[in-house]
Every structure is written in structure tokens, then in C-alpha cells.
Design an enzyme around this catalytic site. Structure first.
Site, PDB file in Angstrom:
ATOM      1  N   SER A 121      41.515   5.598   3.924  1.00 46.25           N
ATOM      2  CA  SER A 121      41.846   5.289   2.538  1.00 46.25           C
ATOM      3  C   SER A 121      43.095   4.428   2.434  1.00 46.25           C
ATOM      4  O   SER A 121      44.028   4.535   3.240  1.00 46.25           O
ATOM      5  CB  SER A 121      42.070   6.587   1.756  1.00 46.25           C
ATOM      6  N   GLN A 147      39.702   0.983   3.750  1.00 49.03           N
ATOM      7  CA  GLN A 147      39.358   0.905   2.324  1.00 49.03           C
ATOM      8  C   GLN A 147      40.550   0.374   1.550  1.00 49.03           C
ATOM      9  O   GLN A 147      41.647   0.917   1.619  1.00 49.03           O
ATOM     10  CB  GLN A 147      38.968   2.288   1.807  1.00 49.03           C
ATOM     11  N   THR A 175      37.377  -1.374  -2.853  1.00 49.63           N
ATOM     12  CA  THR A 175      36.931  -0.442  -3.884  1.00 49.63           C
ATOM     13  C   THR A 175      37.302  -0.977  -5.252  1.00 49.63           C
ATOM     14  O   THR A 175      38.477  -1.251  -5.521  1.00 49.63           O
ATOM     15  CB  THR A 175      37.555   0.946  -3.665  1.00 49.63           C
ATOM     16  N   LYS A 287      32.749  -1.498  -2.715  1.00 48.30           N
ATOM     17  CA  LYS A 287      32.499  -0.083  -3.015  1.00 48.30           C
ATOM     18  C   LYS A 287      32.690   0.207  -4.501  1.00 48.30           C
ATOM     19  O   LYS A 287      33.649  -0.258  -5.115  1.00 48.30           O
ATOM     20  CB  LYS A 287      33.448   0.811  -2.210  1.00 48.30           C
ATOM     21  N   ASP A 342      27.620   7.059  -1.370  1.00 48.12           N
ATOM     22  CA  ASP A 342      28.178   8.402  -1.343  1.00 48.12           C
ATOM     23  C   ASP A 342      28.125   8.950  -2.763  1.00 48.12           C
ATOM     24  O   ASP A 342      27.547   8.338  -3.649  1.00 48.12           O
ATOM     25  CB  ASP A 342      29.594   8.422  -0.759  1.00 48.12           C
TER      26      ASP A 342
END
Length: 413
Positions: A121, A147, A175, A287, A342
């Protein structure tokens, strides 16, 4: 795996973790602090999206075939030119120090031992470089993705990308569904945001571009709150966090203020995606997409993968479930890029449903954090072993010999 569990049970040994997802979550709740558990387990608003994620899996039924003479299924696959041991990865989750001091280091090692990719992350508790080192120390072929949240400071974004490249990351996961934090009542009721204590800021506190900007002025007045016991305790926690990175309390206060001022980026647009695409040679995954028109736009911009997700229900209350959005995204992508997903995945059977609907791999989120809280690296490893065993067994019982066989014909809604 199943036979090994039964054999150990015959000798009086129980599995290291609860195998039912609800029991795993409840055990972690007893272990974690109320603030830590709320941060991990909570969702946006009334948590309707979290519920929709689970209900969507319940509405899809697997449709087994018998007497196919299928051998044990091979879980291996190749994505972006790299081998994966299974169509599974550990999704990016921030502030893992809330669950365990070793945080990403423990989880990455457990994943690497099993050939499962790990996504670090942007809000990690340990610097990216250390996480990659930990994973590759266990398995030189370990796959670690970074990410990225795109902040308002392009210098920091560029620096993070360079670090991911130098560290040997397998790709960047940009993201786009968290340009601001969602309305999360569990955290709000406790008045708890870990970043204010310096938690989950390891990437920033070790980044030269971010640290170089600490003396730059920020908009808005500096707060001068009235001294309270809670304030003193939080300042002490901030000071302790700074010691890990060689930063003084005044530096940490400036760092937190700059992070808060630059993290949210509601103006994020496709133009920033284009710039990130042009800025790095690493495979770029987008994402947080749910709408097929967004998938079409992403493919046109040259992303290497689409990651269907509603952030585990943490951003938009009442959102479409990720599983319902998945086949629409697959159709929109037209086979040009792989689709990951996810949000709501808890079991190996869940994974089979997502794979049948077109996902190339599925991400495991909260369950691995609960396992981390209970048993650290061994807990994450046990969870992965259980998940992979159920995935393989479910495929075998359905008569699926190869992952490539999976498709809509194996499910009913």
C-alpha cells in the site's frame, strides 16, 4: 492440506487459525485494539456496500460437472510475463502496523513463500524497499506490486514511481477511487485517523521529495489546539513514530500536516492517469473501476490491467458490488488487458466464482489482516494455505482441470 489438518487433529493439534471467515474476524477483534479493528473492519456509511459485496457472491451458484476424469487442477498462470503460483494476490491495505509490528514485512514473506504476489500500500508501515527485500529474501522470484495514491504533489508521485522501479516492483497499481477518504462512521465515532499519529506514512517519511518540501508553506492556518491528555499522548506516539525514521517531533508534525494537505486530490482525472502511464515503464494497473465506460477509457489510455474494486466497501455507501461489476468490466476490456478484482472475497469458493465471471486473479484483503493480527507471518501463511487448498479442492470437485476452462458455463445466478 485437508488430510494434513485431519492427521494433526488425530494427534491432538488444531489449526492455527479459525477456518470460518466470521470466526477469524471475531478472533481478530478480540486481539486488536478497538481503534485498529474499526479501521480495518469498517466501511463507508451504513456499510451497505460491504453487505452488497457479500450478497453478490451468495447470488452466484457454482454448477459442478461430474465424471469428467479431471486430474488435480493446475493453479499456475502467467500475467504480465511473470509466473504466478495461483490466481490469487494479497490486496493493498494500509497501516498494517495496526495489526502487527512487522506489518507488510510479515505478510510479504508469507506470500512470497507460496509464490503469491503481494501489493504494498501507498500507506504502508514499512518503506517499499524493505518490503521488497523481505519478500525476495524468502523467494528471489517474489512478485511485489506498489499501489499508488496520486497526491496533489507531482514531485512525490514521480519519486514514488522511481522508487518502485529501483526496488524491482512487478508493477504499479494506481488507485483512483480514494481521492478523498470515504465517510467511515466506525473511525469517526472513535475520532481515530492513524495518519495523524504518523502511522502508515513510511513511504512519505523516507521519501526525499516529500521531506524536501517540509519547509514549504501550506495553505490555511496552523492549528494550535488546547493541551489535553489525549493530545500529549498522541504527540508522544508521533515522536515514537519519528524515531523509526530519524525524524524529530517538529519534523513529524510538519510531515503529518503536509500529508493531510496533499493527500486528497478530488480533481484527479484521466490526464493524471495518462501522465503516470507515460512516466513509468512498469506494468500499470488501474484500481477502483466499476463502470464499463471507465474500463474502456483505461484500456484506450494504455493501462496494462484493470482492477475491479469498490475498496472493500470503504468509499461509497450503496455502491454496486465488485462482483456484479466484474462481467461488465470483462466485456468492456474485450480481452485486451487482464482483469483483477477484490472486495468481498473471503473463501476459495468465492475465488472460483470470480474467476468464472472473468477475473484472471482475485485479491484477498481483510481476512489476511485478521490472520496477521492473530499469528503474524505464520498466520498469513496459514490463511493462504487454507485458501489455496479450498480453491484447488473446489475446482477439483467441480470437474475443472485447468483454469482456462472456467467461464460463465460453470455458474448459475
Amino acid at each position: 492440506m485437508q488430510q494434513a489438518i485431519y492427521l494433526r487433529g488425530f494427534l491432538g493439534e488444531k489449526p492455527p487459525l479459525p477456518l470460518r471467515p466470521e470466526a477469524l474476524e471475531e478472533a481478530a477483534k478480540r486481539r486488536m485494539s478497538p481503534e485498529a479493528f474499526a479501521y480495518v473492519a469498517g466501511g463507508a456509511g451504513m456499510e451497505a456496500t460491504m453487505e452488497q459485496n457479500r450478497q453478490a457472491f451468495a447470488r452466484v451458484a457454482l454448477w459442478p460437472r461430474m465424471l469428467r476424469g479431471a486430474p488435480p487442477p493446475d493453479l499456475r498462470l502467467t500475467l504480465w510475463g511473470r509466473p504466478w503460483a495461483a490466481p490469487l494476490f494479497l490486496a493493498p491495505i494500509g497501516v498494517l502496523e495496526l495489526a502487527h509490528p512487522e506489518a507488510e514485512l510479515a505478510a510479504a514473506r508469507a506470500a512470497a513463500q507460496r509464490g503469491i504476489p503481494f501489493m504494498v500500500s501507498n500507506q504502508a508501515s514499512h518503506p517499499l524497499e524493505r518490503v521488497v527485500e523481505a519478500a525476495k529474501g524468502v523467494n528471489p522470484e517474489a512478485l511485489v506490486f506498489f499501489q499508488l495514491y496520486h497526491s496533489t504533489d507531482p514531485r512525490v508521485v514521480a519519486s514514488f514511481l522511481r522508487r518502485a522501479e529501483r526496488a524491482g516492483c512487478a508493477g504499479v497499481v494506481l488507485t483512483v477511487d480514494t481521492v478523498q477518504l470515504g465517510w467511515r462512521p466506525r473511525d469517526l465515532e472513535l475520532g481515530h485517523l492513524p495518519f495523524l499519529k504518523g502511522q502508515g506514512l513510511a513511504m512519505y517519511l523516507t521519501d526525499p521529495a516529500f521531506l524536501a518540501a517540509l519547509e514549504e508553506p501550506l495553505e490555511g492556518p496552523a492549528l494550535r489546539p488546547k493541551p489535553t491528555l489525549a493530545l500529549l499522548q498522541n504527540l508522544l506516539a508521533l515522536r515514537q513514530a519519528g524515531k523509526r525514521f530519524g525524524l524529530s517531533l517538529p519534523q513529524m508534525q510538519k510531515a503529518v500536516r503536509r500529508f493531510v494537505a496533499t493527500y486528497s486530490f478530488p480533481e484527479l482525472s484521466w490526464e493524471e492517469v495518462r501522465r503516470v502511464r507515460e512516466a513509468t515503464p512498469l506494468p500499470l494497473l488501474l484500481k477502483g473501476l466499476l463502470h464499463p465506460e471507465d474500463v474502456t477509457q483505461a484500456v484506450a489510455l494504455g493501462v496494462d490491467g484493470v482492477y475491479v474494486s469498490n475498496h472493500g466497501g470503504r468509499q461509497v455507501d450503496g455502491s454496486l458490488s465488485a462482483l456484479e461489476a466484474l462481467p461488465l468490466a470483462v466485456q468492456a476490456a474485450e480481452g485486451k488487458v487482464p482483469i483483477l478484482m477484490d472486495s468481498g472475497v473471503r473463501t476459495g469458493a468465492d475465488a472460483v466464482k470470480a474467476l468464472a465471471l472473468g477475473a484472471k486473479a482475485v485479491g484477498l484483503g481483510r481476512p489476511y489482516v485478521y490472520a496477521l493480527a492473530l499469528k503474524g507471518e505464520k498466520g498469513v501463511g496459514a490463511l493462504l494455505d487454507h485458501f489455496l487448498a479450498e480453491l484447488e479442492l473446489t475446482l477439483a470437485l467441480m470437474g475443472v482441470a485447468r483454469l482456462e476452462e472456467l467461464g460463465p458455463g460453470w455458474i448459475q445466478r
